[in-house]
Design an enzyme around this catalytic site. Sequence first.
Site, PDB file in Angstrom:
ATOM      1  N   CYS A 114       0.806  -1.226   0.000  1.00 45.44           N
ATOM      2  CA  CYS A 114       0.000   0.000   0.000  1.00 45.44           C
ATOM      3  C   CYS A 114       0.840   1.278   0.000  1.00 45.44           C
ATOM      4  O   CYS A 114       0.354   2.343  -0.368  1.00 45.44           O
ATOM      5  CB  CYS A 114      -0.950   0.002   1.194  1.00 45.44           C
ATOM      6  N   HIS A 251      -3.347   7.509   1.718  1.00 42.73           N
ATOM      7  CA  HIS A 251      -3.718   6.159   1.289  1.00 42.73           C
ATOM      8  C   HIS A 251      -5.121   5.885   1.809  1.00 42.73           C
ATOM      9  O   HIS A 251      -5.425   6.130   2.978  1.00 42.73           O
ATOM     10  CB  HIS A 251      -2.725   5.152   1.854  1.00 42.73           C
ATOM     11  N   ASN A 281      -9.975  -0.016  -0.534  1.00 42.70           N
ATOM     12  CA  ASN A 281      -8.513   0.052  -0.450  1.00 42.70           C
ATOM     13  C   ASN A 281      -7.938  -0.531  -1.736  1.00 42.70           C
ATOM     14  O   ASN A 281      -7.987  -1.739  -1.960  1.00 42.70           O
ATOM     15  CB  ASN A 281      -8.030  -0.742   0.773  1.00 42.70           C
TER      16      ASN A 281
END
Length: 324
Positions: A114, A251, A281
Amino acid sequence: MTLRAVAIGIGHYLPERIVPNSEFEKTLDTSDEWIRTRTGIERRHFAAESETTSQMAVIAAERALAHAGITADDIDAIVVATSTPDLTFPSVGTMVQEGLGMTKGFAFDVQAVCAGFIYALTNANGLILSGQANRVLVIGAETFSRIMDWNDRSTCVLFGDGAGALVLEARTGSGNPQDRGILACDLNSDGHYRDMLYVDGGVSTSGQAGKLRMQGNPLFRQAVSKLSETAETSLAKARLKPEDVDWIVPHQANIRIIQGTAKKMGVPMDKVIVTVQDHGNTSAASIPLALSVGVSEGRIKTGDLLVTEAIGGGLAWGSVVIRW
């Protein structure tokens, strides 16, 4: 005069298939309310069966190039952040290079889960500052739907697929915090936390792709503290403070992490770009997706000071301060 890596184009791509939270109610002991209240996610996009990470990356790249008003042959390098490549090798970067019809330069992948786009952006900045490249295409692209355990309600409802791309160009600045471009970067990792977020497969272990595994609560606690710390470190390197920030572009993992980080930094939520409700996500794709949405909606404007930050498996985390 100081050399800066300046953003000149942005673009993104999301698969056609939109998956609302209600779809998970058919197969899991969960509900739309449970997912929304704990994560902020309402829907996400899943790639079609024949759709690959590189294909999505190419479309996002084409849109970023069009936004910048340049062609693929104006690019010197491609850096792709992904943890879900089409193949073990060659890199997604070289596949994008071919897909764009790019006839020169070089391409490679970065894997920091990520945090991948932050790592890719920092690498691209280094290529420009060192004179290795004049224009770099930085891409985050993921098909996380391919590594989900569909029986694990704590993880499979969180992730989505997509791609975002950013074009950086070498330009000169005055060397002060008012310059456009990347002003500071901060990267970190700590392998002691590897069991908090990982995939239980790989070439040299199982020989299979494996499925994502996560310890949600411990990861949440690490995320808020580490993200606020890295953001403040980057700002200090740039000789700036949280009150100077126009937008945090984080993020997009979980609305509670986003809110907690902003609160810890003392930045109000109306200065945070939030897309987690629509995308879930998307790992390395989440920051460029959020950047692209912020620009397309007219919120992010030329001259705005942005802080981007992310944390992912490794653990790996970092931040970039950029004046748009």
